[in-house]
Design a protein around this motif. Structure first.
Motif, PDB file in Angstrom:
ATOM      1  N   LYS A  12       0.811  -1.127  -0.080  1.00 55.63           N
ATOM      2  CA  LYS A  12      -0.161   0.256  -0.166  1.00 55.63           C
ATOM      3  C   LYS A  12       0.697   1.555  -0.045  1.00 55.63           C
ATOM      4  CE  LYS A  12      -2.753  -2.001   3.257  1.00 55.63           C
ATOM      5  NZ  LYS A  12      -3.703  -2.110   4.208  1.00 55.63           N
ATOM      6  N   GLY A 263      -5.264  11.847  -3.206  1.00 53.74           N
ATOM      7  CA  GLY A 263      -5.861  11.872  -1.660  1.00 53.74           C
ATOM      8  C   GLY A 263      -5.906  10.646  -1.579  1.00 53.74           C
ATOM      9  N   THR A 264      -6.715   9.126  -2.795  1.00 58.68           N
ATOM     10  CA  THR A 264      -6.283   8.370  -2.005  1.00 58.68           C
ATOM     11  C   THR A 264      -4.230   7.954  -1.745  1.00 58.68           C
ATOM     12  OG1 THR A 264      -8.296   7.755  -3.316  1.00 58.68           O
ATOM     13  CG2 THR A 264      -6.467   5.866  -2.971  1.00 58.68           C
ATOM     14  N   GLY A 267      -3.674   8.469   1.032  1.00 61.83           N
ATOM     15  CA  GLY A 267      -3.827   7.439   2.110  1.00 61.83           C
ATOM     16  C   GLY A 267      -3.469   6.515   2.619  1.00 61.83           C
ATOM     17  N   LEU A 268      -3.568   5.961   1.541  1.00 66.56           N
ATOM     18  CA  LEU A 268      -2.347   4.886   1.676  1.00 66.56           C
ATOM     19  C   LEU A 268      -0.780   5.071   2.090  1.00 66.56           C
ATOM     20  CD1 LEU A 268      -2.923   3.867  -1.924  1.00 66.56           C
ATOM     21  CD2 LEU A 268      -4.019   2.754   0.032  1.00 66.56           C
ATOM     22  N   ASN A 270      -0.683   7.465   4.375  1.00 60.86           N
ATOM     23  CA  ASN A 270      -1.246   7.405   5.983  1.00 60.86           C
ATOM     24  C   ASN A 270      -0.790   6.230   6.393  1.00 60.86           C
ATOM     25  OD1 ASN A 270      -1.751   8.846   8.071  1.00 60.86           O
ATOM     26  ND2 ASN A 270      -3.837   8.141   7.134  1.00 60.86           N
ATOM     27  N   PHE A 271      -1.607   4.994   5.955  1.00 58.69           N
ATOM     28  CA  PHE A 271      -1.359   3.541   6.442  1.00 58.69           C
ATOM     29  C   PHE A 271       0.171   3.083   7.268  1.00 58.69           C
ATOM     30  CE2 PHE A 271      -5.464   2.521   4.846  1.00 58.69           C
ATOM     31  CZ  PHE A 271      -6.457   2.110   5.697  1.00 58.69           C
ATOM     32  N   ASP A 274       1.169   4.942  10.067  1.00 59.71           N
ATOM     33  CA  ASP A 274       0.833   4.126  11.405  1.00 59.71           C
ATOM     34  C   ASP A 274       1.600   3.684  11.615  1.00 59.71           C
ATOM     35  OD1 ASP A 274      -1.929   6.020  12.007  1.00 59.71           O
ATOM     36  OD2 ASP A 274      -3.206   4.735  10.915  1.00 59.71           O
TER      37      ASP A 274
END
Lengths: 306, 334
Positions: A12, A263-264, A267-268, A270-271, A274
Motif C-alpha cells: 500500500k 488523496g487516495t 491515504g495509503l 498514511n497507513f 500508522d
C-alpha cells in the motif's frame, strides 16, 4: 522517514508513494512535455473537433471548444499540486504549533490560545476562502491562493492535536517527565510529539489533499482565476458549458479523478505511517494478536520521532 | 485546587462569546483590509437598480467602510449596532430585499439538509470504523479503508456532478435541481414533504458519501490504537463477551476524539454542502452564496458568511459541552 516507509515493504505504501512522486513529477515537467514533446496546448482553441471522444490524436478527447483535455489535465496538475503542497505545509505547521501549545498549557496562555484556536475554528474555511477570494478577484496568483488556504484551514488540525495533547498531558509518562523537572519544550517535543507523530503526518497528507480540493472548489465556483488551467477550472468550464448534458464524461472525469488519486495515495501512505509509529501494530498485521509477556517491548519514542 | 462545578461552563460560554465577537469583527475588518473600495462599488451597483436613500448610503458605509472621514472606531460601533438589530443592508442580487430576509429564506433548507446528512454520515462512518479498527489488517479493514480513503479524497462537487449525471440525467430517478416542485406551497402537506425529500436525496447522498469515510478513517485509526491498550486486554482476559469488549471498552474510549472532531467537521460539512447545493441549485445558503459571488453582492456575502459562522459556532458549543461531560480527563483543563 520516507526511506523507512519504503523499506517497510508494505505494498500500500509503495503504491501510494509511487503515485505521489509521479504526480510531483508531472507537476514539475508535465507542462513542458505537453508543449514540446506532444505538441499539444492546454489553451489552444479548435485544436480538434468539439466534444470529440478519446482517440489517438486526443488521448482524453476535447472540450466543447475543441481544446485538448489531456493537455489541460497534465498542465493543470501543476497548479493543483503546488497549491496543495504550499497550502498543506502552512496549514500543518500552524496546526501543530497551536494544537500543542494550547493543549499543554493549563494557565492563562493555554486559555488565550484555545480561545484563538476556537475563533479560527468557528470561521468555516470555505466560506471565508470564498469571501476573501471574491474581494481579491484572483490577484496574487496561485501562491496567494495557497497562502489563504493555509491560513484558513489549520484550526481543525489544531483542535484534534489539542484534544490529544490534553489527554496525553495527564498520562503518567508525561507527568513523570514534567515533575522530574524537564524543560517544558523538552517534555513537549520528546514525550508528547512522538505520540502525536502519526497524527501530525496524517494531518499533513490530508492538509495537502484538502488544499488541492479547496483550490479546485474555489475555481469550480469561478471565484478564482478562470483563465488559469487547473483541475478546478477544468471542472468549472465542464459544468458551465454543459459537459454533463452532452455526455462528455472524458471532460469532467479526469480532473476529479486526479484529485481523488492524490488523496487516495496520501491515504495509503498514511497507513504506513500508522504502522511505523506503532510497531505493535506491525505484528498484528502479520498474524493474529501479538504475544504479550511481562517483558513487553517499550516503543522507542525517539526512534519514532525521527 | 478544585473549581466550582459551574465554573468551566461559564468559562466556555465566555470563550464562545469572544469567538462570536471575533467572527463579527472579521466581517467588519475584511472589506477594509482589501484593496479597492467595496462601499463605492456597492453604492454604484445599487444606484443602477434604483434610487438610493441617504439612510441606505449611511448603512453601506457602516458595513463596508469608505472615505467618509469617520474614525474606524465610530464606524465599528455603528456596525455592531446594526448587527444587534439584524441589519445587514440590502442585497444587490435580490434588490430591494434585505440581506436578512434573503438569508432567512435559505437557512432552514440548509439546516435540514446538512443536519440530517451529517448525523447519518457520522453514525454510519463511526460504526464502520469500529468494525474495521477492531481487527486491523483483516479483509474488512483493507477493502473498507481503501474505499473510504478514495471517497474521502473525492471533491464534494465532483461527486455531486457524477450523481446528477447518473441518477438524474441518465436514469431520471431524482429531480436535477431545486428544493421542491414549483407550485407547491411549503408546509406540512404530504405532497410538499414528498417532493422536498425527493429533491434532497441526491444532495444528501453526496454529503453522506463524501463525509462518511472521514468518520470511518478517524474511528478506525483510534480503534486500532485502543485495541492494544491494557484495559482492553484485561477485559478480554476476564472473559467478557466480545461485543462488550468492543463497545464498552474499546469503542467507548476510541470515540472521544471523533466526537471532538465532530464539531470541527460540522464546519467542513457546511462548507462542502455549499458547493453541493450550487451543483443541484438547492435553495439553501450555498446557492445564495453562489448568486452573491456571481453578482458581486458583498452585503449578501457578508450576511451569509456571518450566519454560517455563528451556526457552526453554536454547534461547536453544544458538542464541546458534551465532550467535557464524557471525558473527565479534559475537565480539569478546559
Amino acid at each position: 522517514m520516507i526511506r523507512r516507509l519504503w523499506a517497510g515493504g508494505d505494498r500500500k505504501v509503495t503504491v501510494g508513494l509511487t503515485v505521489l512522486v509521479l504526480m510531483l513529477l508531472v507537476a514539475l515537467v508535465g507542462p513542458v512535455v505537453v508543449g514540446s514533446l506532444l505538441g499539444q496546448s492546454p489553451t489552444k482553441l479548435h485544436a480538434g473537433p468539439p466534444l470529440a471522444g478519446p482517440s489517438g490524436e486526443h488521448w482524453l478527447g476535447t472540450t466543447s471548444s475543441g481544446v485538448d483535455v489531456f493537455a489541460q489535465f497534465i498542465t493543470g496538475t501543476r497548479v493543483s499540486v503546488f497549491v496543495g503542497l504550499v497550502g498543506g505545509t502552512i496549514s500543518t505547521f500552524l496546526a501543530v504549533v497551536f494544537g500543542l501549545v494550547s493543549g499543554y498549557h493549563t494557565g492563562k496562555v493555554g486559555a488565550a490560545l484555545t480561545g484563538f484556536v476556537n475563533i479560527f475554528l468557528v470561521i468555516p474555511g470555505l466560506p471565508l476562502l470564498l469571501l476573501i477570494a471574491s474581494y481579491t478577484r484572483g490577484r496574487g496568483g496561485w501562491a496567494a491562493v495557497a497562502l489563504i488556504i493555509g491560513l484558513t484551514s489549520w484550526a481543525g488540525g489544531a483542535r484534534v492535536k489539542r484534544a490529544q495533547t490534553l489527554s496525553l498531558r495527564n498520562r503518567d509518562f508525561v507527568a513523570a517527565a514534567r515533575y522530574s523537572g524537564d524543560k517544558q519544550s523538552r517534555v513537549l517535543f520528546m514525550e508528547v510529539v512522538p505520540h502525536l507523530a502519526p497524527v501530525i503526518a496524517s494531518t499533513f497528507l490530508f492538509a495537502v489533499v484538502g488544499s488541492i480540493a479547496a483550490e479546485a472548489g474555489l475555481d469550480f465556483i469561478g471565484a478564482g482565476n478562470t483563465n488559469t488551467v487547473s483541475w478546478g477550472t477544468m471542472l468549472y468550464w465542464a459544468q458551465s458549458q454543459g459537459a454533463l448534458q452532452s455526455g462528455a464524461w472524458w471532460w469532467f472525469l479526469p480532473p476529479g479523478l486526479g484529485i481523488a488519486l492524490v488523496g487516495t495515495a496520501a491515504g495509503l501512505v498514511n497507513f504506513g505511517i500508522d504502522e511505523l509509529s506503532d510497531p505493535r501494530r506491525r505484528t498484528l498485521r502479520t498474524g493474529g494478536r501479538p504475544k504479550r509477556g511481562p517483558k513487553r517491548r517499550k516503543v522507542n519514542r525517539t526512534e519514532v520521532a525521527a | 485546587m478544585r473549581r466550582l462545578r459551574g465554573a468551566p461552563f461559564v468559562q466556555r460560554i465566555g470563550f464562545y462569546l469572544i469567538a462570536a465577537w471575533s467572527a463579527v469583527t472579521i466581517n467588519f475588518v475584511l472589506p477594509r483590509l482589501m484593496p479597492g473600495d467595496p462601499a463605492s462599488a456597492i453604492l454604484f451597483k445599487m444606484s443602477e437598480l434604483g434610487p438610493v436613500s441617504e439612510q441606505q448610503e449611511e448603512l453601506v458605509h457602516r458595513l463596508f467602510g469608505g472615505a467618509r472621514g469617520q474614525s474606524w472606531w465610530h464606524e465599528y460601533v455603528s456596525y455592531l449596532n446594526g448587527i444587534i438589530h439584524v441589519d445587514f443592508g440590502r442585497s444587490i442580487s435580490f434588490y430591494p430585499a434585505t440581506v436578512s430576509s434573503v438569508v432567512k429564506s435559505g437557512f432552514l433548507w440548509t439546516l435540514l439538509l446538512v443536519g440530517s446528512a451529517t448525523v447519518i454520515a457520522f453514525v454510519i462512518g463511526t460504526s464502520l470504523g469500529v468494525v474495521a479498527g477492531w481487527r486491523p489488517g483483516r479483509a474488512v479493514d483493507s477493502v473498507g479503508s481503501l474505499v473510504s480513503i478514495f471517497l474521502h479524497s473525492v471533491p464534494y462537487f465532483w461527486v455531486a456532478l457524477i450523481l446528477a449525471y447518473v441518477f438524474s440525467f441518465t436514469l431520471g430517478w431524482f429531480p436535477l435541481s431545486g428544493g421542491a416542485d414549483l407550485g407547491l406551497v411549503p408546509g406540512f402537506t404530504p405532497e410538499f414533504l414528498n417532493s422536498a425529500v425527493r429533491h434532497a436525496m441526491l444532495p444528501a447522498a453526496t454529503i453522506v458519501l463524501t463525509s462518511v469515510s472521514g468518520w470511518m478513517i478517524h474511528m478506525r485509526n483510534m480503534m486500532a490504537s485502543v485495541v492494544n491498550e491494557d484495559y482492553v486486554l484485561l477485559a478480554q482476559a476476564k472473559g467478557l463477551p466480545g461485543h462488550r469488549v468492543v463497545f464498552s471498552y474499546a469503542a467507548r474510549n476510541a470515540v472521544l476524539p471523533s466526537i471532538s472532531g465532530f464539531a470541527v467537521s460540522i464546519g467542513m460539512v457546511v462548507g462542502g454542502s455549499l458547493l453541493t447545493e450550487m451543483v443541484f441549485n438547492y435553495p439553501g445558503l450555498g446557492s445564495l452564496l453562489n448568486q452573491a459571488i456571481v453578482n458581486v453582492d458583498y452585503p449578501l456575502m457578508q450576511g451569509l458568511f456571518l450566519i454560517i459562522s455563528l451556526t457552526v459556532l453554536a454547534a461547536n458549543f453544544v458538542v464541546d459541552s458534551l465532550y467535557v461531560l464524557i471525558d473527565p480527563r479534559t475537565r480539569e483543563a478546559s
